[in-house]
Design a protein around this motif. Sequence first.
Motif, mmCIF file in Angstrom:
data_model
loop_
_atom_site.group_PDB
_atom_site.id
_atom_site.type_symbol
_atom_site.label_atom_id
_atom_site.label_comp_id
_atom_site.label_asym_id
_atom_site.label_seq_id
_atom_site.Cartn_x
_atom_site.Cartn_y
_atom_site.Cartn_z
ATOM 1 N N SER A 135 -2.602 8.037 -1.211
ATOM 2 C CA SER A 135 -1.309 8.129 -0.522
ATOM 3 C C SER A 135 -1.362 7.139 0.621
ATOM 4 N N LEU A 136 -0.217 6.882 1.242
ATOM 5 C CA LEU A 136 -0.236 5.981 2.393
ATOM 6 C C LEU A 136 -0.052 6.785 3.671
ATOM 7 N N GLY A 137 -0.624 7.991 3.693
ATOM 8 C CA GLY A 137 -0.484 8.861 4.859
ATOM 9 C C GLY A 137 -1.417 8.464 5.993
ATOM 10 N N MET A 138 -1.537 9.401 6.934
ATOM 11 C CA MET A 138 -2.285 9.166 8.167
ATOM 12 C C MET A 138 -3.769 8.870 7.920
ATOM 13 N N LEU A 139 -4.351 9.502 6.890
ATOM 14 C CA LEU A 139 -5.783 9.278 6.630
ATOM 15 C C LEU A 139 -6.017 7.858 6.131
ATOM 16 N N THR A 140 -5.110 7.361 5.284
ATOM 17 C CA THR A 140 -5.251 5.987 4.790
ATOM 18 C C THR A 140 -5.040 4.997 5.926
ATOM 19 N N VAL A 141 -4.063 5.270 6.785
ATOM 20 C CA VAL A 141 -3.840 4.391 7.947
ATOM 21 C C VAL A 141 -5.089 4.391 8.840
ATOM 22 N N ASN A 142 -5.720 5.552 8.990
ATOM 23 C CA ASN A 142 -6.983 5.633 9.752
ATOM 24 C C ASN A 142 -8.059 4.772 9.112
ATOM 25 N N ALA A 143 -8.130 4.817 7.774
ATOM 26 C CA ALA A 143 -9.148 4.027 7.061
ATOM 27 C C ALA A 143 -8.884 2.533 7.236
ATOM 28 N N LEU A 144 -7.618 2.135 7.203
ATOM 29 C CA LEU A 144 -7.279 0.716 7.366
ATOM 30 C C LEU A 144 -7.507 0.267 8.808
ATOM 31 N N THR A 145 -7.325 1.181 9.731
ATOM 32 C CA THR A 145 -7.544 0.850 11.145
ATOM 33 C C THR A 145 -9.035 0.699 11.441
ATOM 34 N N ALA A 146 -9.849 1.469 10.716
ATOM 35 C CA ALA A 146 -11.297 1.429 10.953
ATOM 36 C C ALA A 146 -11.957 0.242 10.276
ATOM 37 N N ALA A 147 -11.308 -0.307 9.247
ATOM 38 C CA ALA A 147 -11.954 -1.305 8.390
ATOM 39 C C ALA A 147 -11.751 -2.725 8.896
ATOM 40 N N ASN A 148 -12.623 -3.635 8.448
ATOM 41 C CA ASN A 148 -12.291 -5.050 8.637
ATOM 42 C C ASN A 148 -11.986 -5.721 7.294
ATOM 43 N N ILE A 171 -0.632 -2.584 4.826
ATOM 44 C CA ILE A 171 -1.794 -3.324 5.337
ATOM 45 C C ILE A 171 -1.332 -4.339 6.394
ATOM 46 N N GLY A 172 -0.231 -5.030 6.093
ATOM 47 C CA GLY A 172 0.311 -6.018 7.031
ATOM 48 C C GLY A 172 0.704 -5.385 8.358
ATOM 49 N N LYS A 173 1.317 -4.209 8.272
ATOM 50 C CA LYS A 173 1.745 -3.490 9.484
ATOM 51 C C LYS A 173 0.543 -3.097 10.337
ATOM 52 N N VAL A 174 -0.476 -2.543 9.661
ATOM 53 C CA VAL A 174 -1.682 -2.126 10.386
ATOM 54 C C VAL A 174 -2.319 -3.347 11.057
ATOM 55 N N ARG A 175 -2.333 -4.471 10.336
ATOM 56 C CA ARG A 175 -2.937 -5.673 10.894
ATOM 57 C C ARG A 175 -2.159 -6.151 12.133
ATOM 58 N N ARG A 176 -0.854 -6.140 12.031
ATOM 59 C CA ARG A 176 -0.037 -6.632 13.157
ATOM 60 C C ARG A 176 -0.094 -5.699 14.359
ATOM 61 N N LEU A 182 -8.312 -6.918 10.227
ATOM 62 C CA LEU A 182 -8.246 -6.474 8.832
ATOM 63 C C LEU A 182 -7.930 -7.630 7.887
ATOM 64 N N GLN A 183 -8.781 -7.800 6.859
ATOM 65 C CA GLN A 183 -8.549 -8.843 5.857
ATOM 66 C C GLN A 183 -8.648 -8.251 4.464
ATOM 67 N N VAL A 184 -7.791 -8.742 3.569
ATOM 68 C CA VAL A 184 -7.847 -8.249 2.192
ATOM 69 C C VAL A 184 -8.890 -9.063 1.428
ATOM 70 N N ASP A 185 -9.932 -8.398 0.937
ATOM 71 C CA ASP A 185 -10.943 -9.092 0.120
ATOM 72 C C ASP A 185 -10.335 -9.498 -1.215
ATOM 73 N N GLY A 186 -9.549 -8.591 -1.800
ATOM 74 C CA GLY A 186 -8.930 -8.951 -3.066
ATOM 75 C C GLY A 186 -8.498 -7.753 -3.885
ATOM 76 N N ILE A 187 -7.848 -8.088 -4.992
ATOM 77 C CA ILE A 187 -7.398 -7.091 -5.958
ATOM 78 C C ILE A 187 -8.445 -7.054 -7.069
ATOM 79 N N LEU A 188 -8.871 -5.847 -7.407
ATOM 80 C CA LEU A 188 -9.891 -5.683 -8.453
ATOM 81 C C LEU A 188 -9.245 -5.025 -9.666
ATOM 82 N N LEU A 189 -9.266 -5.720 -10.792
ATOM 83 C CA LEU A 189 -8.719 -5.119 -12.013
ATOM 84 C C LEU A 189 -9.734 -4.147 -12.599
ATOM 85 N N THR A 190 -9.294 -2.908 -12.834
ATOM 86 C CA THR A 190 -10.204 -1.880 -13.354
ATOM 87 C C THR A 190 -9.692 -1.381 -14.701
#
Length: 273
Positions: A135-148, A171-176, A182-190
């Motif tokens: 989901s794009l809830g508060m926990l995901t925003v926390n994870a994006l805020t913690a990550a580089n 992701i763009g919003k969190v970065r701004r 925060l940088q996107v490493d990439g999209i991984l096809l699974t």
Amino acid sequence: MNAQIISVCNQKGGVGKTTTCVNLGIGLARAGKKVLVVDGDPQGSLTISLGNPQPDKLPVTLSDMMGKVLMDEPILPGEGILHHPEGVDLMPADIQLSGMEVSLVNAMSRETILRQYLDSVRNQYSHILIDCQPSLGMLTVNALTAANRVLIPVQAEYLPAKGLEQLLSTIGKVRRQINPKLQVDGILLTMVDSRTNFAKDISALLRDTYGSKIRVFGTEIPHSVRAKETSAEGKSIYAHDPGGKVAEAYQNLTKEVLKIEKQREKCKAGIGR
């Protein structure tokens, strides 16, 4: 050690986030890195996949740690961290984490609670991987805020363009607004079924649509029943099916992730000169 913190993120469920977190984490550990994997999903899939079938019975989980940050209570060294026989450490999660999401809504600096917890352990690890909830809830925003760094697993079934746009905009919003590192490493096809032309078309389409803006990893993770079995066994694909194509793919992904890191360090060094 200044840890690389990688969020494995996609708000769509069932795209291989947890499998990627387990096998990239253990892949990095096999490459000699010191790794902590963090379960950021109240369903506890990562916790279960690493051999803890009943997360609710664990004495300490991520929600306890985030609760301590919220209450300004001290965190003891190594508190709540579990050790997996394949060389990674785990901060587990259970259903209490969904209550934490509700508590965060009214908290001060609510986006940074997970980051504050990780600050207390990050000097012990070279890599911290966060398995985000779907989901794009508060926990995901926390994870994006913690990550580089962010790694986005996408299932090669149909083009999840809308979901991807939404995720990239978050992701763009969190970065701004909160985390300029925060940088996107990439999209991984699974779950790529290489026998079908459909999967090839999707792969090409993704590369055409996003390839100019975002890296699409060269490695694609093949579809495999064996990979699904591993989560029930509490071990990685390397232990379960070491000679198989999924193990090989995750090994290649690990190399790609480390290569991106090296390139960025070189760029930084170049800028610093």
